[in-house]
Motif scaffolding. Structure first.
Motif, mmCIF file in Angstrom:
data_model
loop_
_atom_site.group_PDB
_atom_site.id
_atom_site.type_symbol
_atom_site.label_atom_id
_atom_site.label_comp_id
_atom_site.label_asym_id
_atom_site.label_seq_id
_atom_site.Cartn_x
_atom_site.Cartn_y
_atom_site.Cartn_z
ATOM 1 N N ALA A 52 -0.398 -155.252 13.017
ATOM 2 C CA ALA A 52 0.749 -154.403 12.677
ATOM 3 C C ALA A 52 1.586 -155.044 11.578
ATOM 4 C CB ALA A 52 1.601 -154.161 13.927
ATOM 5 N N MET A 53 1.764 -156.356 11.638
ATOM 6 C CA MET A 53 2.527 -157.051 10.600
ATOM 7 C C MET A 53 1.807 -156.967 9.252
ATOM 8 S SD MET A 53 5.309 -158.149 11.903
ATOM 9 C CE MET A 53 5.922 -159.533 10.998
ATOM 10 N N ASP A 54 0.473 -157.112 9.261
ATOM 11 C CA ASP A 54 -0.298 -157.002 8.021
ATOM 12 C C ASP A 54 -0.165 -155.600 7.430
ATOM 13 O OD1 ASP A 54 -1.101 -159.604 8.256
ATOM 14 O OD2 ASP A 54 -3.109 -159.148 9.027
ATOM 15 N N GLU A 55 -0.282 -154.606 8.289
ATOM 16 C CA GLU A 55 -0.172 -153.225 7.814
ATOM 17 C C GLU A 55 1.240 -152.954 7.294
ATOM 18 O OE1 GLU A 55 -0.971 -148.667 9.370
ATOM 19 O OE2 GLU A 55 -1.548 -150.353 10.626
ATOM 20 N N SER A 56 2.220 -153.486 7.993
ATOM 21 C CA SER A 56 3.608 -153.323 7.550
ATOM 22 C C SER A 56 3.818 -153.979 6.191
ATOM 23 C CB SER A 56 4.548 -153.943 8.581
ATOM 24 O OG SER A 56 5.872 -153.909 8.133
ATOM 25 N N ALA A 57 3.261 -155.173 6.008
ATOM 26 C CA ALA A 57 3.384 -155.859 4.721
ATOM 27 C C ALA A 57 2.681 -155.071 3.619
ATOM 28 C CB ALA A 57 2.803 -157.267 4.822
ATOM 29 N N GLU A 58 1.542 -154.494 3.958
ATOM 30 C CA GLU A 58 0.789 -153.694 2.980
ATOM 31 C C GLU A 58 1.610 -152.484 2.541
ATOM 32 O OE1 GLU A 58 -3.343 -151.359 3.368
ATOM 33 O OE2 GLU A 58 -3.383 -153.401 4.170
ATOM 34 N N TRP A 59 2.207 -151.780 3.508
ATOM 35 C CA TRP A 59 3.023 -150.615 3.175
ATOM 36 C C TRP A 59 4.278 -151.030 2.413
ATOM 37 C CZ3 TRP A 59 1.644 -145.812 2.889
ATOM 38 C CH2 TRP A 59 0.559 -145.363 3.638
ATOM 39 N N ARG A 60 4.844 -152.180 2.762
ATOM 40 C CA ARG A 60 6.026 -152.667 2.058
ATOM 41 C C ARG A 60 5.686 -152.959 0.592
ATOM 42 N NH1 ARG A 60 11.583 -152.749 2.199
ATOM 43 N NH2 ARG A 60 12.097 -154.088 0.449
ATOM 44 N N LEU A 61 4.504 -153.550 0.366
ATOM 45 C CA LEU A 61 4.063 -153.832 -1.001
ATOM 46 C C LEU A 61 3.889 -152.529 -1.778
ATOM 47 C CD1 LEU A 61 3.113 -155.904 -3.108
ATOM 48 C CD2 LEU A 61 0.811 -155.647 -2.165
ATOM 49 N N LYS A 62 3.261 -151.531 -1.147
ATOM 50 C CA LYS A 62 3.094 -150.236 -1.816
ATOM 51 C C LYS A 62 4.459 -149.621 -2.141
ATOM 52 C CE LYS A 62 -1.349 -149.007 0.234
ATOM 53 N NZ LYS A 62 -2.051 -148.062 1.112
ATOM 54 N N PHE A 63 5.390 -149.738 -1.201
ATOM 55 C CA PHE A 63 6.743 -149.207 -1.426
ATOM 56 C C PHE A 63 7.412 -149.934 -2.576
ATOM 57 C CE2 PHE A 63 11.316 -149.622 -0.691
ATOM 58 C CZ PHE A 63 11.686 -148.288 -0.717
ATOM 59 N N GLU A 68 9.492 -149.995 -7.963
ATOM 60 C CA GLU A 68 9.574 -150.627 -9.288
ATOM 61 C C GLU A 68 9.192 -149.636 -10.381
ATOM 62 O OE1 GLU A 68 7.254 -154.178 -11.633
ATOM 63 O OE2 GLU A 68 7.607 -154.416 -9.493
ATOM 64 N N ARG A 69 8.127 -148.870 -10.139
ATOM 65 C CA ARG A 69 7.681 -147.871 -11.106
ATOM 66 C C ARG A 69 8.759 -146.794 -11.293
ATOM 67 N NH1 ARG A 69 2.768 -145.135 -9.066
ATOM 68 N NH2 ARG A 69 2.378 -147.227 -8.315
ATOM 69 N N ALA A 70 9.368 -146.358 -10.186
ATOM 70 C CA ALA A 70 10.419 -145.339 -10.268
ATOM 71 C C ALA A 70 11.628 -145.876 -11.021
ATOM 72 C CB ALA A 70 10.817 -144.886 -8.863
ATOM 73 N N ASN A 71 12.004 -147.121 -10.757
ATOM 74 C CA ASN A 71 13.140 -147.717 -11.473
ATOM 75 C C ASN A 71 12.849 -147.835 -12.966
ATOM 76 O OD1 ASN A 71 14.729 -147.965 -9.209
ATOM 77 N ND2 ASN A 71 14.088 -150.057 -8.776
ATOM 78 N N LYS A 72 11.626 -148.220 -13.294
ATOM 79 C CA LYS A 72 11.234 -148.344 -14.708
ATOM 80 C C LYS A 72 11.328 -146.981 -15.402
ATOM 81 C CE LYS A 72 7.360 -149.835 -17.577
ATOM 82 N NZ LYS A 72 5.967 -150.282 -17.569
#
Length: 129
Positions: A52-63, A68-72
Motif C-alpha cells: 500500500a505504501m509503494d502504491e501510495s508513493a507511485e500515485w503521489r509521484l504521478k500527482f 508540475e506540468r499543470a503549474n508549468k
C-alpha cells in the motif's frame, strides 16, 4: 463406607490432575498454533502495508508530475497573456501600420521591377531586329 470413599476420592483427584494435565497440554499446543498464526497474520499485514505504501508513493509521484506540468502550463499561459496584454491596443495597431507600409513599399518595388523587366525585354527585342 468411609473406607470406600477414600480410594474413590483419591481416584477422582488423580483423574482431575490428569484432566488438568491434558487440558494444559492442549492449551499450550493451541497457544503455539495461535502464536504462529499471529506471526503469519503480522507478516501478511506488513506485506500488505508495504504494498500500500509503494502504491501510495507511485500515485503521489504521478500527482507531483501532473501538478508540475499543470503549474508549468499555467505559468506559460500567464506569460503569454501578459505579453499579449502589453501588445494589445496601440502596440498591435503600430505593428499593423508598419506591416501595411512595408507591404506598400514591396508592391511599389515589384511594380518597379516589372517596369525594368519590360524595359529590358524591349531592349532585347530591338537588338534582334
Amino acid at each position: 463406607m468411609m473406607m470406600m470413599r477414600g480410594p474413590l476420592l483419591i481416584g477422582v483427584v488423580i483423574v482431575m490432575v490428569l484432566g488438568l494435565a491434558v487440558y494444559m497440554k492442549l492449551w499450550t499446543i493451541d497457544y503455539q498454533i495461535s502464536s504462529n498464526e499471529t506471526e503469519l497474520i503480522r507478516r501478511q499485514f506488513d506485506l500488505a502495508n508495504r504494498e500500500a505504501m509503494d502504491e501510495s508513493a507511485e500515485w503521489r509521484l504521478k500527482f507531483d508530475v501532473a501538478e508540475e506540468r499543470a503549474n508549468k502550463c499555467t505559468k506559460e499561459l500567464k506569460r503569454v497573456k501578459e505579453s499579449l496584454g502589453d501588445k494589445s491596443g496601440a502596440s498591435i495597431s503600430k505593428r499593423l501600420e508598419m506591416l501595411q507600409k512595408e507591404n506598400i513599399n514591396l508592391l511599389e518595388r515589384v511594380e518597379t521591377l516589372k517596369q525594368e523587366l519590360e524595359a529590358e525585354k524591349m531592349k532585347c527585342s530591338m537588338q534582334r531586329v
